[in-house]
Design a protein around this motif. Structure first.
Motif, short mmCIF file in Angstrom:
data_model
loop_
_atom_site.label_atom_id
_atom_site.label_comp_id
_atom_site.label_asym_id
_atom_site.label_seq_id
_atom_site.Cartn_x
_atom_site.Cartn_y
_atom_site.Cartn_z
N SER A 95 0.84 -1.20 0.00
CA SER A 95 0.00 0.00 0.00
C SER A 95 0.87 1.24 0.00
CB SER A 95 -0.93 0.01 1.22
OG SER A 95 -0.17 0.04 2.42
N VAL A 96 0.26 2.36 -0.37
CA VAL A 96 0.94 3.67 -0.35
C VAL A 96 0.03 4.66 0.37
CG1 VAL A 96 2.36 3.34 -2.40
CG2 VAL A 96 0.01 4.15 -2.66
N PRO A 97 0.61 5.68 1.01
CA PRO A 97 -0.19 6.59 1.85
C PRO A 97 -0.87 7.70 1.07
CG PRO A 97 2.11 7.17 2.01
CD PRO A 97 2.05 5.95 1.12
N ALA A 98 -1.64 7.34 0.06
CA ALA A 98 -2.41 8.34 -0.70
C ALA A 98 -3.60 7.65 -1.33
CB ALA A 98 -1.55 9.01 -1.77
N GLY A 99 -4.78 8.25 -1.21
CA GLY A 99 -5.98 7.68 -1.80
C GLY A 99 -6.33 8.37 -3.10
N TYR A 100 -7.59 8.21 -3.52
CA TYR A 100 -8.02 8.82 -4.78
C TYR A 100 -8.03 10.34 -4.64
CZ TYR A 100 -12.39 8.06 -2.09
OH TYR A 100 -13.34 7.98 -1.11
N ALA A 101 -7.71 11.01 -5.75
CA ALA A 101 -7.63 12.47 -5.74
C ALA A 101 -9.00 13.14 -5.79
CB ALA A 101 -6.79 12.95 -6.93
N SER A 102 -10.03 12.38 -6.15
CA SER A 102 -11.38 12.93 -6.24
C SER A 102 -12.39 11.83 -5.97
CB SER A 102 -11.63 13.54 -7.63
OG SER A 102 -13.00 13.83 -7.81
N ALA A 103 -13.45 12.16 -5.25
CA ALA A 103 -14.50 11.18 -4.97
C ALA A 103 -15.28 10.82 -6.22
CB ALA A 103 -15.45 11.74 -3.91
N GLU A 104 -15.10 11.58 -7.32
CA GLU A 104 -15.80 11.26 -8.57
C GLU A 104 -15.32 9.93 -9.15
OE1 GLU A 104 -18.30 12.78 -9.46
OE2 GLU A 104 -18.16 14.90 -8.92
N ARG A 145 -11.24 -0.72 -23.44
CA ARG A 145 -12.02 -0.76 -22.20
C ARG A 145 -11.16 -1.19 -21.02
NH1 ARG A 145 -16.23 2.23 -22.80
NH2 ARG A 145 -17.27 1.13 -21.09
N THR A 146 -9.92 -0.72 -21.01
CA THR A 146 -8.99 -1.07 -19.94
C THR A 146 -8.95 0.05 -18.90
OG1 THR A 146 -7.62 -2.30 -21.51
CG2 THR A 146 -6.61 -1.70 -19.41
N PRO A 147 -9.07 -0.28 -17.61
CA PRO A 147 -9.00 0.76 -16.56
C PRO A 147 -7.60 1.37 -16.48
CG PRO A 147 -10.02 -1.26 -15.73
CD PRO A 147 -9.41 -1.60 -17.06
N LEU A 148 -7.54 2.58 -15.93
CA LEU A 148 -6.27 3.30 -15.80
C LEU A 148 -6.09 3.79 -14.37
CD1 LEU A 148 -3.73 4.82 -16.86
CD2 LEU A 148 -5.26 6.73 -17.41
N VAL A 149 -4.91 3.53 -13.83
CA VAL A 149 -4.48 4.14 -12.57
C VAL A 149 -3.37 5.13 -12.92
CG1 VAL A 149 -3.44 3.76 -10.32
CG2 VAL A 149 -5.04 2.07 -11.25
N LEU A 150 -3.61 6.40 -12.64
CA LEU A 150 -2.62 7.45 -12.93
C LEU A 150 -2.01 7.90 -11.62
CD1 LEU A 150 -1.36 9.30 -15.11
CD2 LEU A 150 -3.13 10.96 -14.57
N VAL A 151 -0.72 7.63 -11.45
CA VAL A 151 0.01 8.01 -10.24
C VAL A 151 0.98 9.12 -10.61
CG1 VAL A 151 1.56 7.22 -8.43
CG2 VAL A 151 -0.19 5.67 -9.33
N VAL A 175 -8.64 6.21 -12.03
CA VAL A 175 -8.44 6.84 -10.73
C VAL A 175 -7.11 7.57 -10.77
CG1 VAL A 175 -7.33 4.82 -9.68
CG2 VAL A 175 -8.44 6.53 -8.23
N VAL A 176 -7.07 8.74 -10.14
CA VAL A 176 -5.84 9.52 -10.03
C VAL A 176 -5.38 9.46 -8.58
CG1 VAL A 176 -4.81 11.82 -10.21
CG2 VAL A 176 -6.47 11.06 -11.91
N VAL A 177 -4.12 9.11 -8.38
CA VAL A 177 -3.53 9.04 -7.05
C VAL A 177 -2.33 9.98 -7.03
CG1 VAL A 177 -2.43 7.57 -5.32
CG2 VAL A 177 -4.30 6.67 -6.72
N LEU A 178 -2.33 10.94 -6.11
CA LEU A 178 -1.25 11.92 -6.02
C LEU A 178 -0.24 11.48 -4.97
CD1 LEU A 178 -3.36 15.21 -6.18
CD2 LEU A 178 -2.30 13.92 -8.06
N LEU A 179 0.97 11.18 -5.44
CA LEU A 179 2.05 10.73 -4.57
C LEU A 179 3.24 11.69 -4.73
CD1 LEU A 179 2.11 6.84 -4.89
CD2 LEU A 179 1.65 8.17 -2.84
N PRO A 180 3.42 12.64 -3.83
CA PRO A 180 4.52 13.60 -3.99
C PRO A 180 5.90 13.02 -3.75
CG PRO A 180 3.32 13.99 -1.95
CD PRO A 180 2.54 12.96 -2.69
N GLU A 181 5.99 11.94 -2.98
CA GLU A 181 7.29 11.37 -2.65
C GLU A 181 7.80 10.47 -3.78
OE1 GLU A 181 9.10 12.16 -0.12
OE2 GLU A 181 7.56 13.48 0.73
#
Length: 235
Positions: A95-104, A145-151, A175-181
């Protein structure tokens, strides 16, 4: 007066008339050219046919509503939700310490989770500043029709909004996940078998398959994201 004198006088008069006419014509032509240079360029204004339907524009509010007649988002069953919850609580689950960037982006309204099965994971080394950086990738994923995870460390507001609308309109599971580290992004890339991509490669459309990661299931909550190596069976 002899004919020669009359002819000479007529020639002089005609010459003077020609000079005056030429001067006036040249002056008028120069004035017309000057006015044309200062005037705005001619534009053709398009017009609708009288029987053409009036144009329809999609407002931001309308864009953020699911399309009429669209199937509801497939949520997890109660049994599968319980099983996923157990996996998330397992200390061995990466796991990483960041969730989705938007509830949408939420796909399971009951648990408020984003659950994407067999997604492509694009890890970005720098900020995603324009949607142009992702166009080539998005076109391929929409068709398959492939899902995308954008980190990424950051995503421009208009890019996030575009991805939100595509998710709401059910054109793309994302889903967009913002990971600054940097270490967190590199860990995600390693877990999913990809590598961080920079803006120049994304803008050039250079995203070969080996640069993009994959996983069996990606789950993002409001505060954390998890890479699952297996999916639970649907009850």
């Amino acid at each position: 007066m002899d004919p020669w004198s009359i002819g000479l006088a007529a020639l002089v008069v005609l010459g003077l008339a020609a000079v005056v006419f030429g001067a006036l014509y040249d002056r008028a032509r120069n004035r017309r050219r000057h006015q044309e240079m200062l005037a705005p360029p001619a534009r053709v204004i398009p017009r609708f046919r009288p029987d053409a339907p009036s144009p329809h524009y999609l407002s931001d509010l309308q864009a953020r509503r699911p399309p009429t007649g669209a199937a509801p988002t497939a949520a997890l069953s109660a049994a599968e939700r319980t099983a996923v919850n157990e996996q998330l609580a397992d200390q061995a689950t990466p796991s990483v310490p960041a969730g989705y960037a938007s509830a949408e982006f939420v796909t399971d309204p009951t648990a408020r989770w984003v659950v994407l099965d067999q997604p492509v994971v694009c890890v970005c080394a720098d900020e995603v500043a324009s949607i142009r950086e992702l166009l080539g990738l998005l076109e391929r994923l929409v068709l398959s029709r492939t899902p995308l995870v954008l980190v990424a460390p950051a995503v421009a507001k208009d890019v996030l909004g575009t991805l939100e609308v595509n998710r709401i309109q059910q054109r793309l599971s994302v889903v967009v996940v913002l990971l600054p580290e940097v270490a967190d992004r590199e860990r995600v890339a390693q877990l999913c078998g990809g590598r961080p991509t920079d803006r120049s490669d994304r803008q050039a459309g250079y995203l070969p398959p080996e640069d993009l990661g994959r996983c069996e299931r990606w789950v993002s909550t409001a505060r954390s994201s998890h890479v699952l190596t297996r999916r639970t069976a649907t009850a």
